[in-house]
Design a protein around this motif. Sequence first.
Motif, PDB file in Angstrom:
ATOM      1  N   TYR A 100       0.817  -1.212   0.000  1.00 53.63           N
ATOM      2  CA  TYR A 100       0.000   0.000   0.000  1.00 53.63           C
ATOM      3  C   TYR A 100       0.855   1.267   0.000  1.00 53.63           C
ATOM      4  O   TYR A 100       0.335   2.362   0.149  1.00 53.63           O
ATOM      5  N   SER A 101       2.161   1.099  -0.134  1.00 51.36           N
ATOM      6  CA  SER A 101       3.115   2.210  -0.259  1.00 51.36           C
ATOM      7  C   SER A 101       2.997   3.204   0.889  1.00 51.36           C
ATOM      8  O   SER A 101       3.135   4.416   0.696  1.00 51.36           O
ATOM      9  N   ASN A 102       2.785   2.691   2.086  1.00 50.51           N
ATOM     10  CA  ASN A 102       2.607   3.551   3.254  1.00 50.51           C
ATOM     11  C   ASN A 102       3.941   4.175   3.653  1.00 50.51           C
ATOM     12  O   ASN A 102       4.909   3.470   3.941  1.00 50.51           O
ATOM     13  N   ASN A 103       3.973   5.495   3.702  1.00 52.07           N
ATOM     14  CA  ASN A 103       5.224   6.191   3.990  1.00 52.07           C
ATOM     15  C   ASN A 103       5.658   6.035   5.444  1.00 52.07           C
ATOM     16  O   ASN A 103       6.858   5.935   5.729  1.00 52.07           O
ATOM     17  N   THR A 104       4.701   6.036   6.358  1.00 55.27           N
ATOM     18  CA  THR A 104       5.055   5.857   7.768  1.00 55.27           C
ATOM     19  C   THR A 104       5.694   4.495   7.994  1.00 55.27           C
ATOM     20  O   THR A 104       6.694   4.370   8.718  1.00 55.27           O
ATOM     21  N   SER A 105       5.148   3.472   7.367  1.00 52.98           N
ATOM     22  CA  SER A 105       5.710   2.127   7.494  1.00 52.98           C
ATOM     23  C   SER A 105       7.115   2.070   6.892  1.00 52.98           C
ATOM     24  O   SER A 105       8.005   1.398   7.428  1.00 52.98           O
ATOM     25  N   ALA A 106       7.318   2.790   5.780  1.00 57.54           N
ATOM     26  CA  ALA A 106       8.650   2.833   5.180  1.00 57.54           C
ATOM     27  C   ALA A 106       9.636   3.537   6.107  1.00 57.54           C
ATOM     28  O   ALA A 106      10.787   3.095   6.268  1.00 57.54           O
ATOM     29  N   GLN A 107       9.210   4.621   6.728  1.00 56.58           N
ATOM     30  CA  GLN A 107      10.085   5.300   7.681  1.00 56.58           C
ATOM     31  C   GLN A 107      10.461   4.365   8.827  1.00 56.58           C
ATOM     32  O   GLN A 107      11.617   4.345   9.278  1.00 56.58           O
ATOM     33  N   ALA A 108       9.498   3.577   9.309  1.00 51.42           N
ATOM     34  CA  ALA A 108       9.776   2.641  10.394  1.00 51.42           C
ATOM     35  C   ALA A 108      10.842   1.646   9.993  1.00 51.42           C
ATOM     36  O   ALA A 108      11.788   1.365  10.751  1.00 51.42           O
ATOM     37  N   MET A 109      10.738   1.100   8.781  1.00 55.92           N
ATOM     38  CA  MET A 109      11.691   0.085   8.354  1.00 55.92           C
ATOM     39  C   MET A 109      13.059   0.693   8.029  1.00 55.92           C
ATOM     40  O   MET A 109      14.093   0.049   8.231  1.00 55.92           O
ATOM     41  N   ILE A 110      13.086   1.917   7.537  1.00 58.52           N
ATOM     42  CA  ILE A 110      14.380   2.578   7.311  1.00 58.52           C
ATOM     43  C   ILE A 110      15.051   2.867   8.652  1.00 58.52           C
ATOM     44  O   ILE A 110      16.268   2.678   8.815  1.00 58.52           O
ATOM     45  N   VAL A 127      19.947  -1.444  13.290  1.00 54.27           N
ATOM     46  CA  VAL A 127      20.557  -2.775  13.279  1.00 54.27           C
ATOM     47  C   VAL A 127      22.040  -2.657  12.922  1.00 54.27           C
ATOM     48  O   VAL A 127      22.434  -1.828  12.094  1.00 54.27           O
ATOM     49  N   GLU A 128      22.867  -3.470  13.563  1.00 58.63           N
ATOM     50  CA  GLU A 128      24.292  -3.502  13.235  1.00 58.63           C
ATOM     51  C   GLU A 128      24.690  -4.879  12.747  1.00 58.63           C
ATOM     52  O   GLU A 128      24.196  -5.896  13.240  1.00 58.63           O
ATOM     53  N   TYR A 129      25.576  -4.890  11.760  1.00 53.88           N
ATOM     54  CA  TYR A 129      26.129  -6.147  11.261  1.00 53.88           C
ATOM     55  C   TYR A 129      27.589  -5.924  10.917  1.00 53.88           C
ATOM     56  O   TYR A 129      27.924  -5.032  10.122  1.00 53.88           O
ATOM     57  N   SER A 181      26.159  -0.101  10.320  1.00 56.27           N
ATOM     58  CA  SER A 181      24.697  -0.067  10.412  1.00 56.27           C
ATOM     59  C   SER A 181      24.086  -0.871   9.289  1.00 56.27           C
ATOM     60  O   SER A 181      24.712  -1.099   8.236  1.00 56.27           O
ATOM     61  N   GLY A 182      22.849  -1.291   9.498  1.00 52.52           N
ATOM     62  CA  GLY A 182      22.144  -2.048   8.464  1.00 52.52           C
ATOM     63  C   GLY A 182      21.982  -1.261   7.182  1.00 52.52           C
ATOM     64  O   GLY A 182      22.055  -1.829   6.085  1.00 52.52           O
ATOM     65  N   ILE A 183      21.788   0.059   7.287  1.00 53.16           N
ATOM     66  CA  ILE A 183      21.607   0.865   6.080  1.00 53.16           C
ATOM     67  C   ILE A 183      22.907   0.925   5.284  1.00 53.16           C
ATOM     68  O   ILE A 183      22.908   0.868   4.044  1.00 53.16           O
ATOM     69  N   ASP A 184      24.046   1.013   5.995  1.00 55.80           N
ATOM     70  CA  ASP A 184      25.337   1.008   5.301  1.00 55.80           C
ATOM     71  C   ASP A 184      25.608  -0.360   4.677  1.00 55.80           C
ATOM     72  O   ASP A 184      26.166  -0.451   3.576  1.00 55.80           O
ATOM     73  N   PHE A 185      25.224  -1.411   5.395  1.00 58.47           N
ATOM     74  CA  PHE A 185      25.400  -2.754   4.845  1.00 58.47           C
ATOM     75  C   PHE A 185      24.579  -2.923   3.570  1.00 58.47           C
ATOM     76  O   PHE A 185      25.054  -3.493   2.580  1.00 58.47           O
ATOM     77  N   LEU A 186      23.344  -2.425   3.566  1.00 64.28           N
ATOM     78  CA  LEU A 186      22.505  -2.498   2.377  1.00 64.28           C
ATOM     79  C   LEU A 186      23.175  -1.793   1.208  1.00 64.28           C
ATOM     80  O   LEU A 186      23.274  -2.345   0.100  1.00 64.28           O
ATOM     81  N   ASN A 187      23.627  -0.565   1.416  1.00 62.94           N
ATOM     82  CA  ASN A 187      24.260   0.185   0.335  1.00 62.94           C
ATOM     83  C   ASN A 187      25.523  -0.509  -0.169  1.00 62.94           C
ATOM     84  O   ASN A 187      25.763  -0.571  -1.384  1.00 62.94           O
ATOM     85  N   LEU A 212      20.623   4.244  -1.285  1.00 62.79           N
ATOM     86  CA  LEU A 212      19.686   4.778  -0.286  1.00 62.79           C
ATOM     87  C   LEU A 212      20.498   5.546   0.747  1.00 62.79           C
ATOM     88  O   LEU A 212      20.721   5.091   1.860  1.00 62.79           O
ATOM     89  N   GLN A 213      20.957   6.717   0.320  1.00 59.93           N
ATOM     90  CA  GLN A 213      21.842   7.534   1.138  1.00 59.93           C
ATOM     91  C   GLN A 213      21.085   8.727   1.724  1.00 59.93           C
ATOM     92  O   GLN A 213      20.099   9.191   1.162  1.00 59.93           O
TER      93      GLN A 213
END
Length: 489
Positions: free
Chosen positions: A134-144, A150-152, A156-162, A175-176
């Motif tokens: 449903y392309s919910n922006n609040t839900s996307a903010q939560a997952m970002i 998260v650390e791996y 951070s998980g976001i750096d790992f993704l990139n 996704l910077q």
Amino acid sequence: MTEQVPQVDVAVIELGEDGSIRDTANILVSRDYPNGVIAPIDSALSSSSVRWIRWNQNAFDGNGTYGEGTDIVPGREDAPLRYMSTYPASLLKSMVAFGLVFLSDHGAIDLSSDYTFSGTTKSIQTWSAEMIQYSNNTSAQAMIKLLHEVEYEGQSGIDFLNDELQRLGLTTLQLQGTSSSTGGNWSNGGVTMTAFDIARLDLVLDGGDGGVLWTTDKGVDVSADVISTEGRNWLMTLWQGTAFHWMLDTGNFCDWTTPYTGERQYPARGIPAVVPDSTLNADGTSKIAWADSPFATIDIRPCNSEAEVTYYNKYGLTYNAGADAGIVKSLEGKDFRHYIIAVTSNLGYRYGDEELAATENACLSNESSFCYTERFPILAAKIDAAIAARDAEPAQPSPTPTSISPTPSTPATSDEPSVEQSTTPSVTETTTTALPSTDSTTSTANLASNGESLANTGASGTAPLVLIGLLVLGAGIALTVVVRRQTSN
């Protein structure tokens, strides 16, 4: 009234019945290449011949130098082609979902656990379903925000993704710049996605033939198992239930008519895809409906009964961006096709078809609620029909262009003022953005004007995708849409 050529990036990866790659195409339309240009796909299944530049709205609107800016992929200053890549809008949520699976596969996230965001606790599955389906922006903010937390292996998980996207050769998927505290701050400068890399990300989701999908220029074999079977199934559950079918396929508008477009369905049908039953109410209307919108009364079931394919997709839409991408597969008993399509553009709801100019903004009007130009579903329908028609004979591989124009044409500076994003723009004047049409008898020559060799490409029934894409863009898809300028209140 000013005419401008829009930015349109179209990618298709066609697969055979065994899931192997049958053909590929990446077509760019811009002021540099108003008749369309082939972006060659190299041996690493990448469009490395393009200098990808980050989107700059002011430069597009004329308050800056068009075609100059920050490179998305460093080191391509001498690439033979250039393209200012448009903001992907909510397509960025696809990267977020893949990030969750990447981290889950490494044991850093439990996808069955709960997460609390802004005082609300839901399962990660629920947050993710709302984000994708449903392309919910609040839900996307939560997952970002979760990816930031998260650390791996010390990052951070976001750096790992990139980093993982770069390792897989998906160099334009970035996704910077998002906020670690809110999950927001999705900006043109930090979030980038080009159509062919989006298509390759969806190819990973599809799995292809289960083997190596491509090998990066650094020698990394990218195969279906870069995500686990469990992760793929989890993602497919999300993609199979997407509710918005309203750009490249338009099932949400089944048999809809407007006072401005006559008795035919508007917008045109597009890819003949089924809208998932899980997104429909008991009366056949879509769950995306809001009060008084067309969706509150449109029964989608008649079009579902005529559907020929499934389309597992994610769309994107802002004032200055329109995008859609997904996996197309034929339904049982229908003409075979299995392909991935991705389209990104600057044609958001700032623009609309001329016929609906009287609505002031068709996207916000309950007489229409169509937020794109219908040239997109027309384009997608033609590509789908061409792929279905050529299945009777083996497809010829797309030709490698013999030469590429080394220098883009120098565009004239536009005098159109810059426009900031707004959810409620009002109309004070109009201009047009035009993608020139060409006569079908001469379109091959015209569309090859940037140096690509389109000779010996075969009959239209078995033509390579690059030729199909160019002819579809050039022959009869005259993209003339009305831009609505925001006024200050």
